[in-house]
Design a protein around this motif. Structure first.
Motif, mmCIF file in Angstrom:
data_model
loop_
_atom_site.group_PDB
_atom_site.id
_atom_site.type_symbol
_atom_site.label_atom_id
_atom_site.label_comp_id
_atom_site.label_asym_id
_atom_site.label_seq_id
_atom_site.Cartn_x
_atom_site.Cartn_y
_atom_site.Cartn_z
ATOM 1 N N GLY A 44 0.820 -1.199 0.000
ATOM 2 C CA GLY A 44 0.000 0.000 0.000
ATOM 3 C C GLY A 44 0.858 1.254 0.000
ATOM 4 O O GLY A 44 1.988 1.260 0.460
ATOM 5 N N ILE A 45 0.307 2.322 -0.559
ATOM 6 C CA ILE A 45 1.007 3.613 -0.577
ATOM 7 C C ILE A 45 0.382 4.506 0.489
ATOM 8 O O ILE A 45 -0.820 4.762 0.469
ATOM 9 C CB ILE A 45 0.901 4.272 -1.964
ATOM 10 C CG1 ILE A 45 1.652 3.424 -2.993
ATOM 11 C CG2 ILE A 45 1.451 5.680 -1.936
ATOM 12 C CD1 ILE A 45 1.568 3.954 -4.398
ATOM 13 N N SER A 46 1.211 4.969 1.400
ATOM 14 C CA SER A 46 0.711 5.816 2.472
ATOM 15 C C SER A 46 0.409 7.216 1.948
ATOM 16 O O SER A 46 0.982 7.666 0.951
ATOM 17 C CB SER A 46 1.730 5.891 3.612
ATOM 18 O OG SER A 46 2.905 6.547 3.172
ATOM 19 N N THR A 47 -0.472 7.897 2.637
ATOM 20 C CA THR A 47 -0.836 9.262 2.243
ATOM 21 C C THR A 47 0.371 10.190 2.341
ATOM 22 O O THR A 47 0.570 11.055 1.476
ATOM 23 C CB THR A 47 -1.965 9.788 3.148
ATOM 24 O OG1 THR A 47 -3.081 8.885 3.081
ATOM 25 C CG2 THR A 47 -2.413 11.167 2.712
ATOM 26 N N ALA A 48 1.189 9.984 3.385
ATOM 27 C CA ALA A 48 2.375 10.835 3.560
ATOM 28 C C ALA A 48 3.338 10.682 2.383
ATOM 29 O O ALA A 48 3.896 11.669 1.885
ATOM 30 C CB ALA A 48 3.077 10.482 4.867
ATOM 31 N N SER A 49 3.525 9.439 1.915
ATOM 32 C CA SER A 49 4.415 9.204 0.777
ATOM 33 C C SER A 49 3.865 9.846 -0.486
ATOM 34 O O SER A 49 4.597 10.460 -1.264
ATOM 35 C CB SER A 49 4.609 7.707 0.551
ATOM 36 O OG SER A 49 5.281 7.112 1.644
ATOM 37 N N LEU A 50 2.561 9.710 -0.707
ATOM 38 C CA LEU A 50 1.947 10.285 -1.897
ATOM 39 C C LEU A 50 2.082 11.804 -1.907
ATOM 40 O O LEU A 50 2.408 12.408 -2.939
ATOM 41 C CB LEU A 50 0.471 9.886 -1.961
ATOM 42 C CG LEU A 50 -0.303 10.358 -3.190
ATOM 43 C CD1 LEU A 50 0.314 9.814 -4.462
ATOM 44 C CD2 LEU A 50 -1.769 9.945 -3.082
ATOM 45 N N ALA A 93 13.016 8.790 -2.783
ATOM 46 C CA ALA A 93 12.278 9.175 -1.578
ATOM 47 C C ALA A 93 11.553 8.000 -0.936
ATOM 48 O O ALA A 93 11.198 8.054 0.239
ATOM 49 C CB ALA A 93 11.269 10.279 -1.912
ATOM 50 N N ALA A 94 11.309 6.929 -1.689
ATOM 51 C CA ALA A 94 10.580 5.783 -1.141
ATOM 52 C C ALA A 94 11.116 4.483 -1.718
ATOM 53 O O ALA A 94 10.440 3.819 -2.507
ATOM 54 C CB ALA A 94 9.093 5.916 -1.432
ATOM 55 N N PRO A 95 12.327 4.087 -1.345
ATOM 56 C CA PRO A 95 12.901 2.852 -1.918
ATOM 57 C C PRO A 95 12.172 1.585 -1.506
ATOM 58 O O PRO A 95 12.284 0.566 -2.172
ATOM 59 C CB PRO A 95 14.339 2.864 -1.368
ATOM 60 C CG PRO A 95 14.265 3.687 -0.121
ATOM 61 C CD PRO A 95 13.228 4.739 -0.388
ATOM 62 N N ASN A 96 11.407 1.625 -0.408
ATOM 63 C CA ASN A 96 10.705 0.428 0.058
ATOM 64 C C ASN A 96 9.285 0.322 -0.488
ATOM 65 O O ASN A 96 8.541 -0.580 -0.105
ATOM 66 C CB ASN A 96 10.666 0.391 1.588
ATOM 67 C CG ASN A 96 9.899 1.571 2.172
ATOM 68 O OD1 ASN A 96 9.833 2.629 1.545
ATOM 69 N ND2 ASN A 96 9.340 1.406 3.345
ATOM 70 N N GLN A 97 8.897 1.241 -1.369
ATOM 71 C CA GLN A 97 7.547 1.197 -1.926
ATOM 72 C C GLN A 97 7.555 1.128 -3.455
ATOM 73 O O GLN A 97 6.585 1.499 -4.113
ATOM 74 C CB GLN A 97 6.742 2.417 -1.458
ATOM 75 C CG GLN A 97 6.405 2.368 0.021
ATOM 76 C CD GLN A 97 5.418 3.443 0.413
ATOM 77 O OE1 GLN A 97 5.620 4.605 0.100
ATOM 78 N NE2 GLN A 97 4.347 3.054 1.074
ATOM 79 N N LEU A 98 8.661 0.662 -4.015
ATOM 80 C CA LEU A 98 8.779 0.602 -5.466
ATOM 81 C C LEU A 98 7.760 -0.364 -6.074
ATOM 82 O O LEU A 98 7.209 -0.104 -7.145
ATOM 83 C CB LEU A 98 10.199 0.196 -5.862
ATOM 84 C CG LEU A 98 11.325 1.147 -5.408
ATOM 85 C CD1 LEU A 98 12.668 0.666 -5.929
ATOM 86 C CD2 LEU A 98 11.051 2.571 -5.893
ATOM 87 N N ALA A 100 4.846 -1.118 -4.834
ATOM 88 C CA ALA A 100 3.523 -0.500 -4.748
ATOM 89 C C ALA A 100 3.341 0.537 -5.855
ATOM 90 O O ALA A 100 2.264 0.665 -6.429
ATOM 91 C CB ALA A 100 3.336 0.142 -3.375
ATOM 92 N N ILE A 101 4.402 1.284 -6.161
ATOM 93 C CA ILE A 101 4.331 2.273 -7.244
ATOM 94 C C ILE A 101 4.126 1.563 -8.577
ATOM 95 O O ILE A 101 3.364 2.032 -9.425
ATOM 96 C CB ILE A 101 5.614 3.127 -7.277
ATOM 97 C CG1 ILE A 101 5.733 3.963 -6.000
ATOM 98 C CG2 ILE A 101 5.624 4.052 -8.487
ATOM 99 C CD1 ILE A 101 7.039 4.722 -5.892
#
Length: 200
Positions: A44-50, A93-98, A100-101
């Motif tokens: 999932g993508i968090s709101t803060a990351s988005l 900025a978000a290497p652990n959410q690749l 999910a992207i």
């Protein structure tokens, strides 16, 4: 199967035996350590990351808008730089959410592109003495002013003279559309690709 000796009679027994097969004495068995559970990468993508990613695209657009108003427009150069720079900063900025992207790559590219374009219009307004984001764009479109265009058309001769005086109207809009289309394409292909790994 590993062997050991009975703690009571000293005869050989298996390490898995809870009681000695010879004298019946209970044996102390070593507690087996639980296997570490692999935690799956958050999908999932968090709101803060988005919000962070949209801010990256927005700040980039703001800077590009200010530069365009005061310096000029570099056809394709702006598209290449923005189209590659924004996805690179998002991945950093978000290497652990690749992963999910990658699942929403097209939607993410649209969001980043929209954020960039809105911020670029604001950049036009910030650069002007009186803040009016769309006033300058409207004036260029109507031919009341021109935008300096550089880059692939600075070839000398009549072409150089034409473009050095700036552009407005339909041809200017076409070049802008061509540039932002190229930028969106680069954003799309630069975001993480969907992997073939099965979800855990």
């Amino acid at each position: 199967m590993k062997s050991s000796t009975c703690s009571q009679c000293g005869k050989p027994i298996s390490q898995e035996d809870k009681f000695c097969q010879h004298c019946g004495a209970p044996q102390k068995t070593a507690a087996t350590a639980p296997k570490p559970v692999k935690t799956a990468e958050p999908r999932g993508i968090s709101t803060a990351s988005l919000v962070k990613w949209l801010l990256i695209a927005g700040v980039t657009g703001l800077v590009f808008g200010w530069i365009r108003y005061w310096i000029g427009y570099y056809v394709l150069i702006q598209g290449v730089i923005a189209g590659l720079l924004i996805p690179w900063m998002v991945k950093k900025a978000a290497p652990n959410q690749l992963e999910a992207i990658s699942d929403i790559r097209f939607k993410m590219a649209l969001l980043l592109f929209f954020s960039f374009m809105v911020a670029q219009a604001i950049g036009f307004g910030v650069a002007q003495p009186v803040f009016d984001p769309f006033n300058w764009v409207a004036r260029v479109w109507n031919g009341d002013t021109t935008e300096s265009v550089f880059g692939i058309f600075s070839t000398g001769g009549v072409v150089h003279q034409t473009f050095s005086e700036g552009l407005s109207g339909g041809f200017w809009a076409f070049l802008w559309f061509f540039d932002i289309s190229f930028m969106f394409f680069l954003m799309l292909v630069s975001l993480p690709l969907t992997t073939n790994k099965k979800r855990s």
